[in-house]
Design an enzyme around this catalytic site. Structure first.
Site: not given
Ligand SMILES: Nc1nc2c(c(=O)[nH]1)N[C@@H](CN(C=O)c1ccc(C(=O)N[C@@H](CCC(=O)O)C(=O)O)cc1)CN2
Ligand SMILES: NCC(=O)N[C@@H]1O[C@H](COP(=O)([O-])[O-])[C@@H](O)[C@H]1O
Length: 205
Positions: A12, A100, A121, A161
């Protein structure tokens, strides 16, 4: 208020960059309404809790294990329902390591207002799509195939991506670099670029 929901899977540090940018007013009018992780052990959850940001854990692995009749598309629909609870204007994948499904993306494309999903990315457009991109760039540099790498913030589409690029930045690789040297340099450039991408989108609203 430009509410965002941030999805993470690990440390994070990019989430922290967003939190810091909100607190130092680099990101004015932006608020993180929730942080969602697929991993309960993600350190990013502790970063969010320290700043009183709502957190949720929703594991794909556990979701599928709990009911063998479920699939990734079902997970996508449930994840979208959870996110909608927080009324985001933007969904940010910041080290979210789950592909996803279309069922998730369509939830935010078909209903008004359309809510963008963006991903950070650690590779340049068209290079090293998928996981472990930094390591793959490092190996490619060692083989003399590339002389630098970079990163991009892009719209999330079903293809990994491959969505419209919002911002991109080059990242140097030096001969004497270890992999962790490159990772550190990459993360530093990511933190600035991701905040700039959110700023861009929040001011376009
Ligand atoms: N539909 C999309 N989903 C996601 C995108 C995207 O562009 N379109 N970006 C990724 C982020 N990502 C690279 O930027 C990425 C992350 C993870 C994987 C992957 O292979 N995940 C595996 C599980 C890996 C694990 O458990 O650690 C999987 O989902 O089966 C590929 C690309 C986020 N999602
Ligand atoms: N394919 C997606 C991907 O590899 N994302 C990468 O995960 C890291 C998360 O770091 P963080 O948890 O410290 O923000 C970042 O380097 C990000 O670009």
């Amino acid at each position: 208020m430009f509410n965002i929901v941030v999805l993470i899977s690990g440390n994070g540090s990019n989430l922290q960059a967003i939190i810091d940018a909100i607190e130092n007013k680099t990101l004015e009018g932006v608020s993180i309404s929730a942080v969602i992780s697929n991993k309960s052990e993600a350190f990013g959850l502790k970063r969010a809790e320290k700043h009183n940001i709502a957190t949720r854990v929703f594991s794909l692995q556990k979701y599928l294990k709990d009911d063998a009749s479920r699939n990734r598309n079902d997970y996508g629909i449930e994840l979208a329902k959870i996110i909608r609870e927080y009324n985001p204007k933007l969904i940010v994948l910041a080290g979210w390591m789950i592909i996803l499904p279309a069922s998730f993306l369509v939830e935010f494309e078909k209903n008004q207002p359309i809510i963008d999903v963006i991903n950070l990315h650690p590779a340049l457009p068209g290079q090293f799509a998928g996981a472990h991109a930094i390591e793959r760039a490092y190996e490619s540099f060692q083989k003399g195939e590339i002389d630098h790498t970079g990163l991009m913030v892009h719209k999330v589409i079903e293809e990994i991506d491959a969505g419209q690029v919002i911002l991109t930045a080059n990242v140097d690789i030096k001969k004497e670099d270890t992999l962790s040297d490159l990772e550190e340099r990459m993360h530093s450039v990511e933190h600035t670029t991701l905040v700039n991408a959110i700023k861009l989108l929040s001011t376009q609203q």
